[in-house]
Motif scaffolding. Structure first.
Motif, PDB file in Angstrom:
ATOM      1  N   ILE A  57       0.846  -1.189   0.000  1.00 36.39           N
ATOM      2  CA  ILE A  57       0.000   0.000   0.000  1.00 36.39           C
ATOM      3  C   ILE A  57       0.888   1.248   0.000  1.00 36.39           C
ATOM      4  O   ILE A  57       1.632   1.498   0.948  1.00 36.39           O
ATOM      5  CB  ILE A  57      -0.934   0.038   1.231  1.00 36.39           C
ATOM      6  N   HIS A  58       0.821   2.011  -1.096  1.00 38.29           N
ATOM      7  CA  HIS A  58       1.569   3.277  -1.178  1.00 38.29           C
ATOM      8  C   HIS A  58       0.705   4.353  -0.526  1.00 38.29           C
ATOM      9  O   HIS A  58      -0.307   4.767  -1.077  1.00 38.29           O
ATOM     10  CB  HIS A  58       1.843   3.625  -2.638  1.00 38.29           C
ATOM     11  N   THR A  59       1.099   4.808   0.656  1.00 39.60           N
ATOM     12  CA  THR A  59       0.256   5.718   1.432  1.00 39.60           C
ATOM     13  C   THR A  59       0.515   7.194   1.149  1.00 39.60           C
ATOM     14  O   THR A  59       0.019   8.067   1.858  1.00 39.60           O
ATOM     15  CB  THR A  59       0.441   5.452   2.940  1.00 39.60           C
ATOM     16  N   GLY A  60       1.270   7.491   0.087  1.00 33.43           N
ATOM     17  CA  GLY A  60       1.464   8.887  -0.293  1.00 33.43           C
ATOM     18  C   GLY A  60       2.642   9.522   0.413  1.00 33.43           C
ATOM     19  O   GLY A  60       3.673   8.893   0.625  1.00 33.43           O
ATOM     20  N   GLY A  61       2.483  10.807   0.772  1.00 28.86           N
ATOM     21  CA  GLY A  61       3.536  11.496   1.502  1.00 28.86           C
ATOM     22  C   GLY A  61       4.655  12.042   0.653  1.00 28.86           C
ATOM     23  O   GLY A  61       5.696  12.447   1.186  1.00 28.86           O
ATOM     24  N   LEU A  62       4.454  12.101  -0.652  1.00 26.13           N
ATOM     25  CA  LEU A  62       5.533  12.566  -1.524  1.00 26.13           C
ATOM     26  C   LEU A  62       5.852  14.050  -1.317  1.00 26.13           C
ATOM     27  O   LEU A  62       6.936  14.503  -1.678  1.00 26.13           O
ATOM     28  CB  LEU A  62       5.173  12.303  -2.991  1.00 26.13           C
ATOM     29  N   GLN A  63       4.924  14.798  -0.723  1.00 30.86           N
ATOM     30  CA  GLN A  63       5.199  16.208  -0.456  1.00 30.86           C
ATOM     31  C   GLN A  63       6.397  16.391   0.464  1.00 30.86           C
ATOM     32  O   GLN A  63       7.046  17.431   0.453  1.00 30.86           O
ATOM     33  CB  GLN A  63       3.960  16.895   0.145  1.00 30.86           C
ATOM     34  N   GLY A  64       6.721  15.361   1.239  1.00 29.20           N
ATOM     35  CA  GLY A  64       7.822  15.465   2.186  1.00 29.20           C
ATOM     36  C   GLY A  64       9.197  15.356   1.569  1.00 29.20           C
ATOM     37  O   GLY A  64      10.214  15.615   2.242  1.00 29.20           O
ATOM     38  N   ILE A  65       9.277  14.999   0.277  1.00 22.31           N
ATOM     39  CA  ILE A  65      10.584  14.809  -0.348  1.00 22.31           C
ATOM     40  C   ILE A  65      11.370  16.117  -0.404  1.00 22.31           C
ATOM     41  O   ILE A  65      12.579  16.137  -0.150  1.00 22.31           O
ATOM     42  CB  ILE A  65      10.418  14.203  -1.765  1.00 22.31           C
ATOM     43  N   ALA A  66      10.701  17.206  -0.724  1.00 24.45           N
ATOM     44  CA  ALA A  66      11.400  18.493  -0.840  1.00 24.45           C
ATOM     45  C   ALA A  66      12.063  18.879   0.476  1.00 24.45           C
ATOM     46  O   ALA A  66      13.221  19.307   0.510  1.00 24.45           O
ATOM     47  CB  ALA A  66      10.431  19.584  -1.292  1.00 24.45           C
ATOM     48  N   GLY A  67      11.331  18.721   1.574  1.00 25.02           N
ATOM     49  CA  GLY A  67      11.898  19.044   2.877  1.00 25.02           C
ATOM     50  C   GLY A  67      13.024  18.109   3.257  1.00 25.02           C
ATOM     51  O   GLY A  67      14.037  18.540   3.825  1.00 25.02           O
ATOM     52  N   MET A  68      12.872  16.817   2.952  1.00 24.36           N
ATOM     53  CA  MET A  68      13.927  15.859   3.246  1.00 24.36           C
ATOM     54  C   MET A  68      15.188  16.173   2.443  1.00 24.36           C
ATOM     55  O   MET A  68      16.302  16.132   2.981  1.00 24.36           O
ATOM     56  CB  MET A  68      13.447  14.445   2.950  1.00 24.36           C
ATOM     57  N   ASN A  69      15.008  16.501   1.171  1.00 23.21           N
ATOM     58  CA  ASN A  69      16.175  16.823   0.350  1.00 23.21           C
ATOM     59  C   ASN A  69      16.908  18.054   0.868  1.00 23.21           C
ATOM     60  O   ASN A  69      18.139  18.112   0.823  1.00 23.21           O
ATOM     61  CB  ASN A  69      15.756  17.027  -1.104  1.00 23.21           C
ATOM     62  N   ALA A  70      16.177  19.030   1.360  1.00 24.00           N
ATOM     63  CA  ALA A  70      16.822  20.218   1.922  1.00 24.00           C
ATOM     64  C   ALA A  70      17.705  19.854   3.106  1.00 24.00           C
ATOM     65  O   ALA A  70      18.818  20.387   3.259  1.00 24.00           O
ATOM     66  CB  ALA A  70      15.768  21.238   2.341  1.00 24.00           C
ATOM     67  N   GLN A  71      17.222  18.907   3.925  1.00 26.63           N
ATOM     68  CA  GLN A  71      18.015  18.467   5.068  1.00 26.63           C
ATOM     69  C   GLN A  71      19.223  17.650   4.619  1.00 26.63           C
ATOM     70  O   GLN A  71      20.322  17.772   5.175  1.00 26.63           O
ATOM     71  CB  GLN A  71      17.141  17.634   6.010  1.00 26.63           C
ATOM     72  N   LEU A  72      19.046  16.820   3.597  1.00 27.18           N
ATOM     73  CA  LEU A  72      20.146  15.999   3.093  1.00 27.18           C
ATOM     74  C   LEU A  72      21.246  16.859   2.479  1.00 27.18           C
ATOM     75  O   LEU A  72      22.435  16.571   2.640  1.00 27.18           O
ATOM     76  CB  LEU A  72      19.612  15.000   2.060  1.00 27.18           C
ATOM     77  N   ILE A  73      20.847  17.904   1.783  1.00 22.21           N
ATOM     78  CA  ILE A  73      21.836  18.811   1.184  1.00 22.21           C
ATOM     79  C   ILE A  73      22.671  19.475   2.275  1.00 22.21           C
ATOM     80  O   ILE A  73      23.896  19.602   2.154  1.00 22.21           O
ATOM     81  CB  ILE A  73      21.125  19.860   0.308  1.00 22.21           C
ATOM     82  N   LYS A  74      22.024  19.890   3.363  1.00 22.33           N
ATOM     83  CA  LYS A  74      22.749  20.514   4.468  1.00 22.33           C
ATOM     84  C   LYS A  74      23.780  19.561   5.068  1.00 22.33           C
ATOM     85  O   LYS A  74      24.833  19.986   5.557  1.00 22.33           O
ATOM     86  CB  LYS A  74      21.765  20.949   5.563  1.00 22.33           C
ATOM     87  N   LYS A  75      23.476  18.275   5.017  1.00 24.15           N
ATOM     88  CA  LYS A  75      24.373  17.265   5.582  1.00 24.15           C
ATOM     89  C   LYS A  75      25.335  16.705   4.546  1.00 24.15           C
ATOM     90  O   LYS A  75      26.096  15.778   4.831  1.00 24.15           O
ATOM     91  CB  LYS A  75      23.554  16.130   6.191  1.00 24.15           C
ATOM     92  N   ASN A  76      25.284  17.268   3.327  1.00 20.37           N
ATOM     93  CA  ASN A  76      26.154  16.820   2.237  1.00 20.37           C
ATOM     94  C   ASN A  76      25.965  15.325   1.942  1.00 20.37           C
ATOM     95  O   ASN A  76      26.932  14.595   1.707  1.00 20.37           O
ATOM     96  CB  ASN A  76      27.625  17.118   2.555  1.00 20.37           C
ATOM     97  N   LEU A  77      24.696  14.893   1.949  1.00 20.25           N
ATOM     98  CA  LEU A  77      24.355  13.508   1.682  1.00 20.25           C
ATOM     99  C   LEU A  77      23.631  13.395   0.341  1.00 20.25           C
ATOM    100  O   LEU A  77      23.113  14.389  -0.175  1.00 20.25           O
ATOM    101  CB  LEU A  77      23.468  12.959   2.796  1.00 20.25           C
ATOM    102  N   PRO A  78      23.577  12.197  -0.248  1.00 19.27           N
ATOM    103  CA  PRO A  78      22.837  12.020  -1.499  1.00 19.27           C
ATOM    104  C   PRO A  78      21.371  12.412  -1.319  1.00 19.27           C
ATOM    105  O   PRO A  78      20.791  12.254  -0.235  1.00 19.27           O
ATOM    106  CB  PRO A  78      22.964  10.519  -1.777  1.00 19.27           C
ATOM    107  N   THR A  79      20.755  12.918  -2.382  1.00 23.63           N
ATOM    108  CA  THR A  79      19.370  13.363  -2.317  1.00 23.63           C
ATOM    109  C   THR A  79      18.456  12.396  -3.068  1.00 23.63           C
ATOM    110  O   THR A  79      18.908  11.546  -3.839  1.00 23.63           O
ATOM    111  CB  THR A  79      19.207  14.770  -2.907  1.00 23.63           C
TER     112      THR A  79
END
Length: 300
Positions: free
Chosen positions: A271-293
């Motif tokens: 079951i794909h429960t959605g939540g794709l809107q959270g990717i942008a915020g997660m990527n912003a945090q990953l960039i700050k940590k110099n991690l793959p996005t």
């Protein structure tokens, strides 16, 4: 919205994903299901505002704001973390909710822990009036009723139904509506010692269990391995996953298949429960940590 995965699995095991994320552009996946009957109840009670709770990147906050805009309710979001009060513009989730018309009240993390207390709720009523209150994550009896509609008659052919678990509402609905002989497997996205009891508040006893080894460190936490898995999965299937919930469940299911957990000839529904809107915020945090996005399907 069932899509068989174009992937090869051993022992004639088949895996299909139900694209609940495609139900609505902004009221996505299980949030659409959870809000459906709560919206109807708010309309029946002639409430004019929805008040709910969540963190800065909450799918539930975004979905409630969008639902309020679509169905003509004012919306109030009680947001965990008073340090965020002047950072709305830096947060994709809060920015979206604000555009939808949501009013925010930022509270300290300590105060937020008392969000279900009588004194806290009375203070909110004094400040915002007689609102229809939706709990954090959206889980209540009406939400579970909505989630019972995820499975249809055509889904009775699957031996297993798998979903990510947050507050327990979605899996409760799946347990209540599963066909005879189906096993429901829940993959918690967070560490919660009381989760089993929370589920039993809404779900009948049945053929279900929690698989607790795939939370990747806890709620909202990811690893490079998980990000790489998401990117590889999207490339092979053209299906994006969200990093907080569904990606962890899909990773877990595939890992279990590879380690012989499922019997030969099993047919598994994810079951794909959605939540794709959270990717942008997660990527912003990953960039700050110099991690793959996380790559989107439009990325080169």
């Amino acid at each position: 919205m069932n899509h068989p995965l174009p992937l090869l699995f051993p022992h004639n095991i088949t895996v299909t994903i139900k694209r609940e994320d495609l139900l609505h552009p902004h009221i996505s996946g299980n949030k659409f299901r959870k809000l459906k009957y709560n919206i109807q109840e708010a309309q029946r009670l002639r409430k004019t505002a929805l008040l709910t709770f969540g963190g800065a990147y909450s799918n539930h906050i975004a979905a409630t704001a969008a639902a309020g805009k679509e169905y003509g309710f004012k919306t109030i979001g009680i947001i965990r973390g008073d340090e965020l009060v002047d950072k709305i513009g830096d947060n994709p989730t809060l920015s979206f909710a604000a555009v939808c018309g949501m009013t925010f009240k930022f509270v300290t993390r300590e105060a937020y822990r008392n969000k279900t207390g009588a004194a806290f709720l009375a203070a909110l009523e004094a400040e915002f009036g007689d609102c229809y209150i939706v709990p954090e994550g959206g889980t209540n009896t009406l939400a579970v009723k909505g989630c019972e509609e995820i499975l249809t008659e055509e889904d009775a052919c699957f031996t297993h139904v798998c979903c990510a678990v947050g507050t327990g509402g979605t899996i409760s609905g799946l347990i209540n509506s599963a066909a005879e002989g189906q096993q429901v497997l829940g993959f918690p996205a967070l560490k919660n010692a009381h989760l089993q009891d929370d589920i039993l508040t809404f779900a009948k006893s049945g053929n279900w269990r929690l698989i607790e080894e795939y939370h990747f460190g806890g709620y909202g936490k990811v690893t490079t391995e998980l990000i790489q898995f998401m990117n590889d999965f999207a490339e092979k299937t053209a299906i994006p996953l969200d990093p907080v919930y569904t990606a962890k469940m899909v990773f877990g299911v595939i890992d279990l298949i590879e380690n012989g957990f499922f019997a030969p000839d099993s047919s598994i529904l994810l079951i794909h429960t959605g939540g794709l809107q959270g990717i942008a915020g997660m990527n912003a945090q990953l960039i700050k940590k110099n991690l793959p996005t996380i790559k989107t399907l439009t990325n080169d």
